[in-house]
Design a protein around this motif. Sequence first.
Motif, mmCIF file in Angstrom:
data_model
loop_
_atom_site.group_PDB
_atom_site.id
_atom_site.type_symbol
_atom_site.label_atom_id
_atom_site.label_comp_id
_atom_site.label_asym_id
_atom_site.label_seq_id
_atom_site.Cartn_x
_atom_site.Cartn_y
_atom_site.Cartn_z
ATOM 1 N N VAL A 604 5.637 -0.251 -9.168
ATOM 2 C CA VAL A 604 4.727 0.539 -8.352
ATOM 3 C C VAL A 604 3.702 1.200 -9.277
ATOM 4 N N THR A 605 2.441 0.895 -9.075
ATOM 5 C CA THR A 605 1.343 1.502 -9.838
ATOM 6 C C THR A 605 0.520 2.356 -8.890
ATOM 7 N N ALA A 606 0.450 3.663 -9.181
ATOM 8 C CA ALA A 606 -0.227 4.579 -8.263
ATOM 9 C C ALA A 606 -1.161 5.507 -9.038
ATOM 10 N N GLN A 607 -2.219 5.935 -8.357
ATOM 11 C CA GLN A 607 -3.197 6.856 -8.939
ATOM 12 C C GLN A 607 -3.559 7.909 -7.908
ATOM 13 N N LEU A 608 -3.461 9.180 -8.322
ATOM 14 C CA LEU A 608 -3.761 10.290 -7.432
ATOM 15 C C LEU A 608 -5.201 10.741 -7.672
ATOM 16 N N THR A 609 -6.000 10.727 -6.632
ATOM 17 C CA THR A 609 -7.410 11.141 -6.711
ATOM 18 C C THR A 609 -7.603 12.358 -5.820
ATOM 19 N N LYS A 610 -8.089 13.434 -6.418
ATOM 20 C CA LYS A 610 -8.317 14.657 -5.670
ATOM 21 C C LYS A 610 -9.699 14.612 -5.035
ATOM 22 N N LEU A 611 -9.720 14.702 -3.707
ATOM 23 C CA LEU A 611 -10.983 14.621 -2.983
ATOM 24 C C LEU A 611 -11.654 15.980 -2.878
ATOM 25 N N ASN A 612 -10.905 17.018 -2.545
ATOM 26 C CA ASN A 612 -11.419 18.381 -2.455
ATOM 27 C C ASN A 612 -10.261 19.340 -2.676
ATOM 28 N N ARG A 613 -10.504 20.583 -2.297
ATOM 29 C CA ARG A 613 -9.475 21.585 -2.535
ATOM 30 C C ARG A 613 -8.202 21.343 -1.723
ATOM 31 N N THR A 614 -8.342 20.784 -0.563
ATOM 32 C CA THR A 614 -7.195 20.687 0.364
ATOM 33 C C THR A 614 -6.646 19.282 0.534
ATOM 34 N N SER A 615 -7.270 18.242 0.052
ATOM 35 C CA SER A 615 -6.805 16.867 0.287
ATOM 36 C C SER A 615 -6.921 16.032 -0.973
ATOM 37 N N SER A 616 -6.017 15.020 -1.018
ATOM 38 C CA SER A 616 -5.998 14.079 -2.134
ATOM 39 C C SER A 616 -5.736 12.691 -1.591
ATOM 40 N N GLU A 617 -5.939 11.698 -2.410
ATOM 41 C CA GLU A 617 -5.744 10.289 -2.014
ATOM 42 C C GLU A 617 -4.917 9.583 -3.077
ATOM 43 N N ILE A 618 -3.900 8.844 -2.591
ATOM 44 C CA ILE A 618 -3.059 8.060 -3.495
ATOM 45 C C ILE A 618 -3.421 6.596 -3.318
ATOM 46 N N SER A 619 -3.746 5.913 -4.357
ATOM 47 C CA SER A 619 -4.086 4.488 -4.327
ATOM 48 C C SER A 619 -3.304 3.786 -5.428
ATOM 49 N N GLY A 620 -2.987 2.512 -5.175
ATOM 50 C CA GLY A 620 -2.253 1.764 -6.175
ATOM 51 C C GLY A 620 -1.797 0.433 -5.617
ATOM 52 N N SER A 621 -0.777 -0.152 -6.233
ATOM 53 C CA SER A 621 -0.288 -1.478 -5.819
ATOM 54 C C SER A 621 1.201 -1.586 -6.126
ATOM 55 N N VAL A 622 1.844 -2.478 -5.381
ATOM 56 C CA VAL A 622 3.260 -2.810 -5.593
ATOM 57 C C VAL A 622 3.319 -4.288 -5.931
ATOM 58 N N ASP A 623 3.665 -4.599 -7.153
ATOM 59 C CA ASP A 623 3.655 -5.991 -7.591
ATOM 60 C C ASP A 623 4.582 -6.132 -8.784
ATOM 61 N N VAL A 624 4.817 -7.379 -9.159
ATOM 62 C CA VAL A 624 5.661 -7.672 -10.317
ATOM 63 C C VAL A 624 4.773 -7.749 -11.548
ATOM 64 N N ASP A 625 5.228 -7.132 -12.589
ATOM 65 C CA ASP A 625 4.493 -7.170 -13.847
ATOM 66 C C ASP A 625 4.581 -8.580 -14.426
ATOM 67 N N SER A 626 3.431 -9.197 -14.630
ATOM 68 C CA SER A 626 3.421 -10.583 -15.135
ATOM 69 C C SER A 626 4.015 -10.691 -16.528
ATOM 70 N N SER A 627 4.101 -9.622 -17.214
ATOM 71 C CA SER A 627 4.702 -9.670 -18.555
ATOM 72 C C SER A 627 6.203 -9.871 -18.495
ATOM 73 N N ASP A 628 6.818 -9.600 -17.310
ATOM 74 C CA ASP A 628 8.269 -9.807 -17.156
ATOM 75 C C ASP A 628 8.622 -11.263 -16.884
ATOM 76 N N TRP A 629 7.642 -12.084 -16.573
ATOM 77 C CA TRP A 629 7.934 -13.488 -16.314
ATOM 78 C C TRP A 629 8.430 -14.153 -17.600
ATOM 79 N N THR A 630 9.259 -15.150 -17.420
ATOM 80 C CA THR A 630 9.768 -15.913 -18.553
ATOM 81 C C THR A 630 9.367 -17.367 -18.395
ATOM 82 N N ASP A 631 9.030 -17.972 -19.500
ATOM 83 C CA ASP A 631 8.623 -19.379 -19.459
ATOM 84 C C ASP A 631 9.800 -20.319 -19.237
ATOM 85 N N GLN A 632 11.032 -19.797 -19.347
ATOM 86 C CA GLN A 632 12.210 -20.666 -19.213
ATOM 87 C C GLN A 632 12.371 -21.194 -17.787
#
Length: 738
Positions: A604-632
Motif C-alpha cells: 500500500v503506497t499512500a500520500q496525505l495532501t492537506k487541502l486546507n485547515r479542515t480537510s485533507s486528501e489521501i491518494s495512493g495505490s495498492v499493488d505488488v512491488d515489482s522488485s519482489d518478483w523472481t525470475d525463477q
Amino acid sequence: ETLTDAESHNSSETHDQSATIAWLDLLSSSNAGEKVRQNARELTGEYCYLHEGAQQYHAKKHLECVQEELKEFAKKPEALKDRRQLLEFQDLVKEHNNLQKAVEKTSEESPVTELEMLAPGFLELQEVAQIRRVLASDELKEENRFNDWVRELNQMSPMQFVQTTTVLSVEAGKEKMDSNLHRFIQSLSLDLEWPSVRERLEHLMGCSGPEVPEVDQTGWKRQMGQDFHLLGYDPGCSAPEIYPNRKEPNKFKRIQMEERAQWKAAKRRLTFPDVKTFRDSFKLITRHVFNRLFFGDGNAVYSASFCVTPAVQLLSENTSDYELTLVLKSLVDMGHFSYGFVTPVGRAVLELAFSRANLIRWTHAIKDFLYVFVLVFMGHTLRESSLTNGVECPVWALYLFVMLALLVALNFISKLLTEIFIFVRSAAGCGSCSCRKGILTGIIAAVSKHATTWNVLTVAAELFSIWVSVKFIWKGHWDLDNIQDSIEHSFKFFKEYPATMSSLVLIRWTILSTSFLQVEQVGRNMVPVVIAVCQPASLFFLFFLGFMISAAFHAYYVFPIEENVGDKAHWLDNHVFNTFLKVFRLTVLGDFDLAELEGLDDTVTAQLTKLNRTSSEISGSVDVDSSDWTDQYHRAVRYQFLILSMVITVVVMNVYIGLLGELYQQAEKRSRQLYNHYRATCAYRHMCERLALCFLPNKLGICCGESSGKTDSGLYWFIYNKKLLTDDEDGDSDSKSD
C-alpha cells in the motif's frame, strides 16, 4: 398338440419351483443362470400370449357395450334432437369406430390370417386347413385365453416372481419398453374401461352393504389423496363373471365378509357424496387443499382408469412380510429407469409395503426431527460455553441425545442383519448346494445387491453417528479422567472436538432432508436432481475432474514459494492444504489472485495532501512491488494460470454443467418412476426393520418366510389416474445409466 403339451409342461415345471433361490446363478452369466433365464423368457412369452388374448377379449366386450348403448339411441331417435344427446351419440360413434378398427386389426394380425398369406408357397392346402382348424378351436379363443391368464397368474408365487424379475434384470436393454423384463411386468395386469366394468363394480359394492349410492355413468371420479388406490378383491376369476351376460345378471360369485370393508371404502372413491351441511363442504375443501399441498395435484376430479391383476399372491393379506420384502427388493433392483413402478402391479406392491411399514416410517421421521432438534440446543450451548464460562447444556437434551443415538444404532444393526438374513434364508437349502454353501451364497448375494452409491453413503453417515454417540457415552461413563460418572461430563467430548459436533449436525440435517423426499410434492421434483448427480456419467466425470485438479495442484506445488513450503513442510500440514485450496479456488470456483499465487503481499503506497485547515486528501495505490518478483517462476505461474483457467475453469467445468443438464433432462422425463423407486428403497429399509421386530416367539414363523399356506384365486381391482401413474415420455429416451 405338441405346442399345447409344451406349454402345459413349461407351466407345471415353473409352478413347481422351490421356495429357495440360487442367487449366484440368477445374477451371473453361467450356464445354469442362462437356463433359468431362458425359462424366464419362455414364461414371459407365455404370459404375454395369454395377456394379449385377454386384451382382445376385453376389446370385444367393450365394443359390445358401446353397441348396446348405440342400440338404445336407435330405439329413441327423437332424443337426438337434444344437443347433449347428439354430442354423446357422436362420441359413441367415434369410440365404436376406433374399437372396430382395433378389433379388425387384431384379426388381420392373427396367426390364421398370416398363415393363409404365407402358407401357399410351402404348405399343402390340407396341412393349412388342419393348422387353421387347431388355431380356431375353442381352446385358443380369447375367452379361454383370458381364463388361462387368470388361472396361471393366480398360481404365480412371490418366490417365482422374485426369480423371474431377478434373472431378467441382468439382461442388456432392460430399461426399454420392448425388454423381456418390462413385457413380463406389463403382462400381470389388464387395463379396463369404465363402461365395460361398471356392472361388475356395482355388484361388488352392493355385496358390501345394503345401501349403494348412485354411480355416475361417465367414469370421472373424485381425487382422494394419492393417484393410485386398491378397490378390493374380486373372487370372480372367469370371463363370464367379469363380463356378465346382461340377460343373466345374477350369475355373480358372492364376496366374503373379510373383503366387504374394502368395497365399502371403494364406494367413497367411485361415487360423489351428497353435501348437505357446511361441515361436509369444509371436509371436501380441506381434503382438496391437502391433496394440492402434499400430493402435487390440485384437481378435484379426474378421468379414472381401472385395471385388474390375477397376481393375487403378491398382494394378498396372506403374503408374509418376508415374501413382500423380497418382492419389493426385486422391483427396486430392476433399476432407477425401469418401468417397475409405473405399472399397476409394481405400484400396488409399493403401496402395500408402505401401508405395512407406515408406523416405522413415522417413527423414523420423528426420530430424525428430534435428533436435529436436540442438536440445536447442544450446538447453541457449545457455542455459548466457548464465550462464557459456566454455560451448561440442559440435562434433558443430553439424555434425549443418548436415547436417540441408541435408537439409531439399534435401527442400523437390525436393518443390516435383516437384509443379510432374508437373502441367506432364501438361498439356504437350495437344491444344488448344502446349507453352509447356501448361507455363503446368501451373504454374497446380499452384499452385491446392496452395493450401491446411495447405500454406501447412507451406511457411512449412520456409522459416523454411531461412532460419535459411542465416544460421547464413553467420555461420560468410562473415561479414566472422569471421577463424576455423570452425563454432564460427556458434553466435554464436544467441547474438546467441536468439529465432530459440526460434522454430526451436517449429517443429521442431510438425513432429515432426504426424509422429506418421500413427500410427493418435494420428491417428484428433487429426486431427478439427485439421480442426475449420481449417474455413472456424472460420477466418472467428477472422478476425471479430480485427476485434473490433482495434476494442477502437483504442478503448482513444485514451485519453491515460501508460504507454500513453510518451516516443516508435510503433506498434512496447513501449508500443503492451503496450497491445495489456492488451486481448488482457481480451477473449480474461478476465484484467484495472481499475487497470492506467487506468495506475494500487496504493498500500500499512500500520500496525505492537506487541502486546507479542515480537510485533507489521501491518494495512493495498492499493488505488488515489482522488485519482489523472481525470475525463477514469475512468468511460469502466469503461463500456468492461463492454461488452467482456460482448460479446467472454462472448458471442463462448463462441459460438466452441460452434461449434468442433459442427465437431469432425461431424469425429469422419468420423474414419477424415479420418485416411486426412491419411495420403494425407503419402504424396503422400513420393511427390514419391521421383520426385525417380528423376531418374537409368536411371530417367528412368519419372519422365516412361512405364509399362512392359503392360496388365493381371483382378481384385485385398482383405480388410478393414468396420466399420473405413468411418465409423459415413457420409452422416448434412453438413459445413460448403463
